[in-house]
Design a protein around this motif. Structure first.
Motif, mmCIF file in Angstrom:
data_model
loop_
_atom_site.group_PDB
_atom_site.id
_atom_site.type_symbol
_atom_site.label_atom_id
_atom_site.label_comp_id
_atom_site.label_asym_id
_atom_site.label_seq_id
_atom_site.Cartn_x
_atom_site.Cartn_y
_atom_site.Cartn_z
ATOM 1 N N PRO A 220 4.344 10.081 -9.679
ATOM 2 C CA PRO A 220 5.663 10.255 -10.304
ATOM 3 C C PRO A 220 6.769 9.669 -9.458
ATOM 4 O O PRO A 220 6.702 9.670 -8.226
ATOM 5 N N LEU A 221 7.804 9.147 -10.121
ATOM 6 C CA LEU A 221 8.990 8.652 -9.450
ATOM 7 C C LEU A 221 10.029 9.762 -9.349
ATOM 8 O O LEU A 221 9.919 10.806 -10.002
ATOM 9 N N ALA A 222 11.052 9.547 -8.539
ATOM 10 C CA ALA A 222 12.054 10.585 -8.318
ATOM 11 C C ALA A 222 12.763 10.970 -9.612
ATOM 12 O O ALA A 222 13.088 12.132 -9.833
ATOM 13 N N GLY A 223 13.023 9.985 -10.482
ATOM 14 C CA GLY A 223 13.621 10.289 -11.778
ATOM 15 C C GLY A 223 12.539 10.482 -12.812
ATOM 16 O O GLY A 223 11.542 11.148 -12.583
ATOM 17 N N LYS A 224 12.709 9.872 -13.978
ATOM 18 C CA LYS A 224 11.673 9.923 -14.997
ATOM 19 C C LYS A 224 10.704 8.767 -14.809
ATOM 20 O O LYS A 224 11.037 7.745 -14.224
ATOM 21 N N GLY A 225 9.486 8.937 -15.323
ATOM 22 C CA GLY A 225 8.515 7.868 -15.260
ATOM 23 C C GLY A 225 7.622 7.965 -14.035
ATOM 24 O O GLY A 225 7.763 8.853 -13.191
ATOM 25 N N SER A 226 6.690 7.024 -13.941
ATOM 26 C CA SER A 226 5.716 6.990 -12.859
ATOM 27 C C SER A 226 5.490 5.552 -12.430
ATOM 28 O O SER A 226 5.923 4.618 -13.101
ATOM 29 N N ARG A 227 4.808 5.389 -11.300
ATOM 30 C CA ARG A 227 4.501 4.064 -10.789
ATOM 31 C C ARG A 227 2.996 3.882 -10.699
ATOM 32 O O ARG A 227 2.280 4.772 -10.223
ATOM 33 N N LEU A 228 2.520 2.736 -11.163
ATOM 34 C CA LEU A 228 1.106 2.379 -11.089
ATOM 35 C C LEU A 228 0.894 1.381 -9.961
ATOM 36 O O LEU A 228 1.612 0.395 -9.847
ATOM 37 N N ASP A 229 -0.110 1.644 -9.120
ATOM 38 C CA ASP A 229 -0.520 0.718 -8.061
ATOM 39 C C ASP A 229 -2.011 0.443 -8.196
ATOM 40 O O ASP A 229 -2.803 1.385 -8.363
ATOM 41 N N VAL A 230 -2.392 -0.831 -8.135
ATOM 42 C CA VAL A 230 -3.795 -1.236 -8.235
ATOM 43 C C VAL A 230 -4.102 -2.196 -7.092
ATOM 44 O O VAL A 230 -3.340 -3.150 -6.851
ATOM 45 N N GLN A 231 -5.203 -1.946 -6.400
ATOM 46 C CA GLN A 231 -5.673 -2.842 -5.347
ATOM 47 C C GLN A 231 -7.174 -3.034 -5.509
ATOM 48 O O GLN A 231 -7.900 -2.087 -5.822
ATOM 49 N N ALA A 232 -7.658 -4.265 -5.291
ATOM 50 C CA ALA A 232 -9.089 -4.542 -5.382
ATOM 51 C C ALA A 232 -9.406 -5.875 -4.730
ATOM 52 O O ALA A 232 -8.570 -6.796 -4.737
ATOM 53 N N GLN A 233 -10.598 -5.974 -4.171
ATOM 54 C CA GLN A 233 -11.136 -7.235 -3.700
ATOM 55 C C GLN A 233 -11.905 -7.888 -4.851
ATOM 56 O O GLN A 233 -12.666 -7.208 -5.544
ATOM 57 N N LEU A 234 -11.709 -9.194 -5.075
ATOM 58 C CA LEU A 234 -12.314 -9.890 -6.205
ATOM 59 C C LEU A 234 -13.148 -11.072 -5.721
ATOM 60 O O LEU A 234 -12.765 -11.775 -4.783
ATOM 61 N N SER A 235 -14.286 -11.282 -6.383
ATOM 62 C CA SER A 235 -15.095 -12.480 -6.142
ATOM 63 C C SER A 235 -15.892 -12.778 -7.402
ATOM 64 O O SER A 235 -16.354 -11.856 -8.081
ATOM 65 N N GLY A 236 -16.016 -14.070 -7.723
ATOM 66 C CA GLY A 236 -16.760 -14.416 -8.922
ATOM 67 C C GLY A 236 -16.437 -15.817 -9.387
ATOM 68 O O GLY A 236 -15.850 -16.627 -8.647
ATOM 69 N N PRO A 237 -16.776 -16.123 -10.649
ATOM 70 C CA PRO A 237 -16.570 -17.476 -11.174
ATOM 71 C C PRO A 237 -15.096 -17.888 -11.151
ATOM 72 O O PRO A 237 -14.222 -17.119 -11.562
ATOM 73 N N LEU A 273 -1.336 -5.001 -7.656
ATOM 74 C CA LEU A 273 -0.495 -4.859 -8.846
ATOM 75 C C LEU A 273 0.334 -3.577 -8.717
ATOM 76 O O LEU A 273 -0.205 -2.520 -8.400
ATOM 77 N N THR A 274 1.629 -3.682 -8.961
ATOM 78 C CA THR A 274 2.523 -2.527 -9.007
ATOM 79 C C THR A 274 3.415 -2.671 -10.227
ATOM 80 O O THR A 274 4.020 -3.726 -10.438
ATOM 81 N N GLN A 275 3.480 -1.607 -11.052
ATOM 82 C CA GLN A 275 4.378 -1.647 -12.196
ATOM 83 C C GLN A 275 4.794 -0.236 -12.592
ATOM 84 O O GLN A 275 4.121 0.741 -12.249
ATOM 85 N N ALA A 276 5.901 -0.155 -13.297
ATOM 86 C CA ALA A 276 6.432 1.141 -13.728
ATOM 87 C C ALA A 276 5.745 1.576 -15.014
ATOM 88 O O ALA A 276 5.346 0.766 -15.844
ATOM 89 N N LEU A 277 5.613 2.887 -15.166
ATOM 90 C CA LEU A 277 5.079 3.486 -16.386
ATOM 91 C C LEU A 277 6.104 4.472 -16.914
ATOM 92 O O LEU A 277 6.781 5.146 -16.150
#
Length: 281
Positions: A220-237, A273-277
């Motif tokens: 949750p953020l201090a006001g309304k809404g929330s914050r999404l954070d995504v982290q990952a290591q990627l490998s592939g085609p 990735l970081t974005q507001a919800l």
């Protein structure tokens, strides 16, 4: 429900013998919990001098649509209506349940943003399984139209409740953000701690890209809404790496510059990735 009933003045208990059983906690859940079989003890005590009605259970074993559930609860109510808050402690553990079970376990007192992310992210048709899970709720509530204004504030205060959920799951899918590719074949752990949720996973698939060391968090953020954070290591085609540039929200910044590109071989990189919800102030 069938079993053995014992009454002694204002006290009593019932021994459940394995028959069907239902329970409802209207301040937490819209729906009733229904079980095909239930065994254990539920007791109650009325103490007028202490202005308290206590209803508590010993260890309960429950089997039904939720899977195999073990649980225990304690409920404290005032004898004089609306003279003090109602207190509830509820503890549940599950084994071999559907990932979608979280929708039935996460109470309505959790923020709309968080419940919405969980319900969309894990989806109604998710084929993942929960190997084991534990849920704890402890909190107080008071009627919104109760007689004591000071108690209304007490019951509504966020520090008057604790909600925790831990679930180990396998082969699940996770839609962590709109317009980004869903993570498939996810093996990991979901943690809910009051207003924040996180998912840690050893492995997953984004299209044909292998993802590892995955961490997803909604706070949750201090006001309304929330914050999404995504982290990952990627490998592939490399071709699927190019798809991320073309078919994800990255295209809004990159435009059509990569539309005519063709890549072969493999890539390795990191997703951050970081974005507001929800609605922000």
């Amino acid at each position: 429900m069938t079993g053995y009933l014992e009454l002694e003045g204002a006290n009593g208990r019932v021994e459940l013998d394995g028959s069907a059983f239902t329970a409802h906690f209207p301040n937490l859940y819209r729906n009733t919990f229904s079980f095909d079989q239930a065994s254990g003890t539920v007791a109650w005590n009325l103490d007028r001098d202490a202005n308290e009605i206590s209803i508590l259970s010993g260890p309960l074993r429950l089997d039904g649509a939720l899977g195999e559930v073990n649980g225990q609860f304690m409920l404290s109510l005032p004898v004089k209506a609306q003279s003090r808050p109602t207190d509830l402690v509820l503890a549940l553990s599950l084994h071999d349940a559907a990932v979608t079970t979280q929708e039935q376990l996460v109470p309505t007192t959790v923020s709309k943003d968080l419940r919405g992310w969980l319900n969309k992210g894990l989806g109604a048709k998710n084929s993942g399984r929960v190997e084991s899970a534990a849920f704890i709720y402890r909190g107080s509530s008071y009627r919104a139209d109760g007689k004591e204004e000071s108690l209304q504030a007490l019951g509504a205060h966020r520090n008057r409740q604790t909600i925790q959920l831990a679930a180990d799951f396998t082969e699940a899918s996770l839609k962590y953000a709109e317009e980004w590719p869903s993570a498939k074949n996810v093996d990991g752990r979901l943690l809910l701690n009051d207003g924040a949720v996180s998912v840690g996973a050893v492995k997953a698939k984004l299209w044909n890209i292998d993802a590892s060391d995955i961490f997803v968090a909604v706070a949750p953020l201090a006001g309304k809404g929330s914050r999404l954070d995504v982290q990952a290591q990627l490998s592939g085609p490399a071709a699927d790496g190019l798809r991320l540039l073309r078919e994800s929200p990255l295209r809004q910044q990159l435009g059509s510059g990569f539309d005519d590109w063709h890549l072969a071989g493999n890539i390795a990189g990191q997703l951050n990735l970081t974005q507001a919800l929800g609605e922000l102030t």
